[in-house]
Design a protein around this motif. Structure first.
Motif, PDB file in Angstrom:
ATOM      1  N   SER A 191       0.842  -1.202   0.000  1.00 34.68           N
ATOM      2  CA  SER A 191       0.000   0.000   0.000  1.00 34.68           C
ATOM      3  C   SER A 191       0.873   1.247   0.000  1.00 34.68           C
ATOM      4  O   SER A 191       2.025   1.206   0.438  1.00 34.68           O
ATOM      5  N   ALA A 192       0.291   2.337  -0.472  1.00 37.50           N
ATOM      6  CA  ALA A 192       1.010   3.605  -0.506  1.00 37.50           C
ATOM      7  C   ALA A 192       0.059   4.746  -0.171  1.00 37.50           C
ATOM      8  O   ALA A 192      -1.106   4.733  -0.565  1.00 37.50           O
ATOM      9  N   ILE A 193       0.580   5.708   0.555  1.00 37.67           N
ATOM     10  CA  ILE A 193      -0.164   6.928   0.875  1.00 37.67           C
ATOM     11  C   ILE A 193       0.858   8.058   0.930  1.00 37.67           C
ATOM     12  O   ILE A 193       2.043   7.817   1.183  1.00 37.67           O
ATOM     13  N   GLY A 194       0.424   9.260   0.662  1.00 38.34           N
ATOM     14  CA  GLY A 194       1.374  10.361   0.679  1.00 38.34           C
ATOM     15  C   GLY A 194       0.717  11.700   0.913  1.00 38.34           C
ATOM     16  O   GLY A 194      -0.497  11.809   1.049  1.00 38.34           O
TER      17      GLY A 194
ATOM     18  N   PHE B  90      -5.262   7.819   6.523  1.00 37.96           N
ATOM     19  CA  PHE B  90      -4.110   6.995   6.865  1.00 37.96           C
ATOM     20  C   PHE B  90      -4.554   5.686   7.503  1.00 37.96           C
ATOM     21  O   PHE B  90      -4.105   4.601   7.113  1.00 37.96           O
ATOM     22  N   GLU B  91      -5.456   5.769   8.461  1.00 43.79           N
ATOM     23  CA  GLU B  91      -5.924   4.564   9.139  1.00 43.79           C
ATOM     24  C   GLU B  91      -6.670   3.636   8.173  1.00 43.79           C
ATOM     25  O   GLU B  91      -6.513   2.411   8.249  1.00 43.79           O
ATOM     26  N   ALA B  92      -7.463   4.188   7.267  1.00 39.21           N
ATOM     27  CA  ALA B  92      -8.174   3.364   6.282  1.00 39.21           C
ATOM     28  C   ALA B  92      -7.187   2.635   5.367  1.00 39.21           C
ATOM     29  O   ALA B  92      -7.383   1.456   5.042  1.00 39.21           O
ATOM     30  N   THR B  93      -6.128   3.320   4.964  1.00 36.09           N
ATOM     31  CA  THR B  93      -5.102   2.708   4.121  1.00 36.09           C
ATOM     32  C   THR B  93      -4.421   1.558   4.855  1.00 36.09           C
ATOM     33  O   THR B  93      -4.255   0.463   4.306  1.00 36.09           O
ATOM     34  N   VAL B  94      -4.039   1.787   6.097  1.00 33.77           N
ATOM     35  CA  VAL B  94      -3.381   0.747   6.893  1.00 33.77           C
ATOM     36  C   VAL B  94      -4.332  -0.416   7.155  1.00 33.77           C
ATOM     37  O   VAL B  94      -3.948  -1.586   7.047  1.00 33.77           O
ATOM     38  N   ASP B  95      -5.584  -0.111   7.469  1.00 36.04           N
ATOM     39  CA  ASP B  95      -6.560  -1.173   7.729  1.00 36.04           C
ATOM     40  C   ASP B  95      -6.794  -2.050   6.500  1.00 36.04           C
ATOM     41  O   ASP B  95      -6.911  -3.271   6.613  1.00 36.04           O
ATOM     42  N   LYS B  96      -6.854  -1.438   5.322  1.00 40.85           N
ATOM     43  CA  LYS B  96      -7.006  -2.224   4.080  1.00 40.85           C
ATOM     44  C   LYS B  96      -5.805  -3.132   3.872  1.00 40.85           C
ATOM     45  O   LYS B  96      -5.950  -4.275   3.446  1.00 40.85           O
ATOM     46  N   LEU B  97      -4.626  -2.619   4.155  1.00 42.50           N
ATOM     47  CA  LEU B  97      -3.416  -3.419   4.002  1.00 42.50           C
ATOM     48  C   LEU B  97      -3.412  -4.574   5.006  1.00 42.50           C
ATOM     49  O   LEU B  97      -3.084  -5.707   4.658  1.00 42.50           O
TER      50      LEU B  97
ATOM     51  N   LYS C  83      -0.586  -2.567  14.057  1.00 35.37           N
ATOM     52  CA  LYS C  83      -1.226  -3.248  12.924  1.00 35.37           C
ATOM     53  C   LYS C  83      -0.353  -4.334  12.283  1.00 35.37           C
ATOM     54  O   LYS C  83      -0.771  -4.979  11.329  1.00 35.37           O
ATOM     55  N   ASN C  84       0.844  -4.520  12.797  1.00 34.58           N
ATOM     56  CA  ASN C  84       1.743  -5.595  12.341  1.00 34.58           C
ATOM     57  C   ASN C  84       2.140  -5.513  10.858  1.00 34.58           C
ATOM     58  O   ASN C  84       2.334  -6.541  10.205  1.00 34.58           O
TER      59      ASN C  84
END
Length: 186
Positions: free
Chosen positions: A107-110, A137-144, A182-183
């Motif tokens: 995943s990527a976010i910026g 940010f949290e949605a991106t991490v949760d999807k990953l 989130k490991n």
């Protein structure tokens, strides 16, 4: 960098977005010819982080053409890319690739140019999620985290120009939240 190149044409007629506000414009607009994707893949690259403050340099059409060219490349050889999308759900969706029996999710976010909301993906609008927006940010991490994978990689495009030492926010977000809570592996 947008891999923006008008489909079927030998030149690029996309105009850059005005990014400075008012009459002032940002001095840099980045893009690359789609053949660069093939060159990078031929050199062994297989993960592409698309979220950054230049992802919208050539507007929504540049985002769409970048996605098009990466999808074409992915049809020829497996790659994973993440960070922009035709809408918000696509922008936060991880890419995934199988590497010799190991499933890798990516995943990527910026940051977005001046954190201007017109560059943020919406329900029906191309763009990216904003790293500076905590729910994004949290949605991106949760999807990953939810992606079935053996190994998870998160790319965060953020930081001060020329600084190679992470700041407190970067440490808290990457090591504390993403890795610790989130490991996320890398």
């Amino acid at each position: 960098i947008a891999f923006a190149h008008s489909k079927g044409y030998s030149h690029n007629d996309l105009k850059p977005e005005k990014k400075g506000g008012g009459d002032k414009d940002a001095p840099f607009h980045f893009r690359s010819h789609p053949a660069a994707v093939k060159t990078l893949i031929d050199l062994g690259f297989n993960l592409f982080s698309l979220a950054n403050n230049h992802s919208y340099d050539y507007g929504s059409q540049g985002v769409e053409e970048t996605l098009y060219h990466l999808a074409v490349a992915n049809a020829e050889k497996a790659i994973a890319y993440a960070g922009i999308g035709s809408n918000f759900d696509e922008a936060i969706h991880p890419g995934c690739i199988d590497l010799d029996g190991t499933r890798v999710a990516f995943s990527a976010i910026g940051i977005m140019t001046a954190d201007q909301p017109q560059y943020r993906a919406g329900p029906d609008k191309p763009g990216q999620a904003s790293y500076r927006d905590r729910p994004d940010f949290e949605a991106t991490v949760d999807k990953l985290t939810a992606m079935p994978a053996d190994y998870r990689i998160l790319s965060i495009h953020y930081g001060l120009e020329g600084r190679v030492v992470p700041d407190e926010r970067q440490l808290a977000d990457s090591r504390g939240f993403a890795a610790g809570e989130k490991n996320i592996d890398l």
